[in-house]
Write a protein that holds these residues in place. Structure first.
Motif, PDB file in Angstrom:
ATOM      1  N   ARG A 146      -9.659  -6.056   0.037  1.00 48.98           N
ATOM      2  CA  ARG A 146      -9.237  -5.260  -0.239  1.00 48.98           C
ATOM      3  C   ARG A 146      -9.231  -3.849  -0.569  1.00 48.98           C
ATOM      4  O   ARG A 146     -10.630  -3.368  -0.278  1.00 48.98           O
ATOM      5  CB  ARG A 146      -9.871  -5.084  -1.995  1.00 48.98           C
ATOM      6  CG  ARG A 146     -10.103  -6.786  -2.418  1.00 48.98           C
ATOM      7  CD  ARG A 146      -8.243  -7.045  -2.597  1.00 48.98           C
ATOM      8  NE  ARG A 146      -8.144  -9.077  -2.791  1.00 48.98           N
ATOM      9  CZ  ARG A 146      -7.042  -9.228  -2.130  1.00 48.98           C
ATOM     10  NH1 ARG A 146      -5.804  -9.201  -2.139  1.00 48.98           N
ATOM     11  NH2 ARG A 146      -6.332 -10.828  -3.141  1.00 48.98           N
ATOM     12  N   GLY A 147      -8.258  -3.104  -0.773  1.00 45.03           N
ATOM     13  CA  GLY A 147      -8.353  -1.562  -0.378  1.00 45.03           C
ATOM     14  C   GLY A 147      -9.173  -0.775   0.875  1.00 45.03           C
ATOM     15  O   GLY A 147      -9.117  -0.282   1.046  1.00 45.03           O
ATOM     16  N   ALA A 148      -7.685  -1.963   1.768  1.00 50.47           N
ATOM     17  CA  ALA A 148      -8.234  -1.229   3.151  1.00 50.47           C
ATOM     18  C   ALA A 148      -7.503  -0.313   3.472  1.00 50.47           C
ATOM     19  O   ALA A 148      -6.378  -0.008   3.173  1.00 50.47           O
ATOM     20  CB  ALA A 148      -7.921  -3.275   3.998  1.00 50.47           C
ATOM     21  N   THR A 149      -8.259  -0.164   4.793  1.00 48.34           N
ATOM     22  CA  THR A 149      -7.541   1.049   5.079  1.00 48.34           C
ATOM     23  C   THR A 149      -7.126   0.617   6.754  1.00 48.34           C
ATOM     24  O   THR A 149      -7.296  -0.268   6.602  1.00 48.34           O
ATOM     25  CB  THR A 149      -8.436   2.565   5.979  1.00 48.34           C
ATOM     26  OG1 THR A 149      -9.246   2.038   6.670  1.00 48.34           O
ATOM     27  CG2 THR A 149      -9.210   3.160   4.621  1.00 48.34           C
ATOM     28  N   ALA A 150      -6.598   2.202   6.673  1.00 47.45           N
ATOM     29  CA  ALA A 150      -5.473   1.673   8.586  1.00 47.45           C
ATOM     30  C   ALA A 150      -6.929   0.917   9.965  1.00 47.45           C
ATOM     31  O   ALA A 150      -6.456   0.846  10.851  1.00 47.45           O
ATOM     32  CB  ALA A 150      -5.088   2.421   9.671  1.00 47.45           C
ATOM     33  N   ASP A 151      -7.896   1.449   9.564  1.00 49.78           N
ATOM     34  CA  ASP A 151      -8.124   1.445  10.274  1.00 49.78           C
ATOM     35  C   ASP A 151     -10.428   0.549   9.938  1.00 49.78           C
ATOM     36  O   ASP A 151     -10.921  -0.307  10.655  1.00 49.78           O
ATOM     37  CB  ASP A 151      -9.847   2.599  10.852  1.00 49.78           C
ATOM     38  CG  ASP A 151      -9.179   3.304  11.700  1.00 49.78           C
ATOM     39  OD1 ASP A 151      -8.345   3.264  13.098  1.00 49.78           O
ATOM     40  OD2 ASP A 151      -9.376   4.542  11.364  1.00 49.78           O
TER      41      ASP A 151
END
Length: 346
Positions: free
Chosen positions: A72-77
């Motif tokens: 959840r709330g994942a960024t591109a990396d």
């Protein structure tokens, strides 16, 4: 299920090479940051992944692979990752990231890194010692597909780290390449403890779950049940097993294999030997007390050059061992006695 190409040319010649990450080759999955839905150990199981629809456990559909929870709330990396120790050090020519049966829950992208680390480091030690090199750069993969990627690296590696972006499931990881023989072990001779060579168990402190005779069987253990396992100790002592060797010999290397013993491997072990032709009958050190890793085939060079007829393995404090190998050479006296027994039994 389909197969995607390795690149513009679609080369996948490496697929004919052995899988260095195969469970049957001695590889093990050491660590994953998450395997909530499906266990990381499934990644290196032999054979293709299986699937039975509508088979639900308390965590959801049962998958024959490695599956992490939704980020959840994942960024591109953002990513999850798993570390696999290869069965033998080797040169990697290609990897296959197989997403069989993962259709709505496969990772859109993956990358693979590799490292060479001496010995048998724990996951914590790997975090300190390992220098990771990218062998398959971050790229897209397809679901329910064998995704092969060629590797261009002449270096030898002992561990690989698969990263999935950002989360999801992978059924199998195959690491195809060429195993390398450590030149320090090129003189490995006869296994003096092997049942097939006349070795036998003569004493044992505990055999609650399985027989110590399993330690001396040929081949590799296929399950935890094919090794020797003791009950849990609740005192300050330790468990041990004693082996009568094939004949008097000098042990030059030992193999202590904890394959499949994950939460119940001994914390450490020591080896001692004695020679029944020595009037003192004293035991002496072959391998001092040494830490062991779970689910690992350990090989140790033995520096002692004294002849032995019996060996004793002490495990601390308890637990299980899949196999014990004691490589060495018979002394002239040992060879003569082996020959005498052979002809006497005709």
């Amino acid at each position: 299920m389909s197969t995607s190409p390795t690149g513009p040319a679609g080369h996948s010649h490496f697929l004919s090479l052995p899988d260095l990450a195969a469970r049957s080759a001695g590889a093990a999955v050491l660590w994953a940051n998450d395997d909530l839905f499906a266990e990381k150990e499934n990644l290196i199981k032999p054979g293709p992944a299986e699937h039975r629809p509508a088979t639900f456990g308390h965590k959801g559909q049962v998958y024959d692979g490695w599956e992490t929870r939704r980020r959840r709330g994942a960024t591109a990396d953002s990513h999850d990752f798993v570390i696999v120790r290869l069965g033998v050090p080797g040169i990697i020519r290609g990897v296959v990231v197989d997403t069989a049966w993962f259709t709505g829950n496969y990772p859109p992208e993956i990358s693979v890194e590799a490292a060479f680390v001496e010995g048998y480091p724990s996951p914590e030690e790997l975090a300190d010692k390992a220098s990771w090199t990218t062998i398959a750069a971050r790229r897209a993969v397809n679901g329910d597909t064998r995704n092969p990627f060629a590797v261009e690296s002449p270096r030898r590696w002992t561990h690989v780290r698969l990263a999935i972006y950002p989360d999801g499931g992978v059924a199998r990881l195959r690491v195809h390449g060429e195993g390398l023989l450590d030149p320090r072990f090129t003189e490995l001779p006869l296994d003096l403890a092997a049942l097939e060579n006349g070795g036998r168990i003569t004493a044992c402190s505990n055999m609650f779950y399985s027989s110590p005779n399993n330690l001396l069987l040929p081949g590799v253990a296929r399950t935890m049940g094919e090794g020797w396992e003791t009950s849990r100790r609740r005192d300050a002592g330790n468990d041990w097993v004693q082996v009568r060797l094939a004949g008097q010999g000098v042990v030059t290397a030992a193999e202590l294999d904890t394959s499949y013993f994950v939460g119940n491997a001994p914390g450490s072990a020591a080896l001692r030997g004695r020679d029944d032709s020595d009037p003192s009958g004293e035991w002496f050190d072959l391998l001092p007390r040494t830490p062991l890793q779970p689910d690992t085939k350990h090989r140790f060079l033995i520096g002692a050059d004294r002849p032995v007829t019996d060996a004793r393995l002490d495990i601390h404090p308890d637990g299980g061992m899949a196999r014990l190998r004691l490589f060495g050479r018979l002394t002239p006296q040992g060879l003569r006695r082996v020959s005498e027994r052979w002809h006497e039994s005709a």
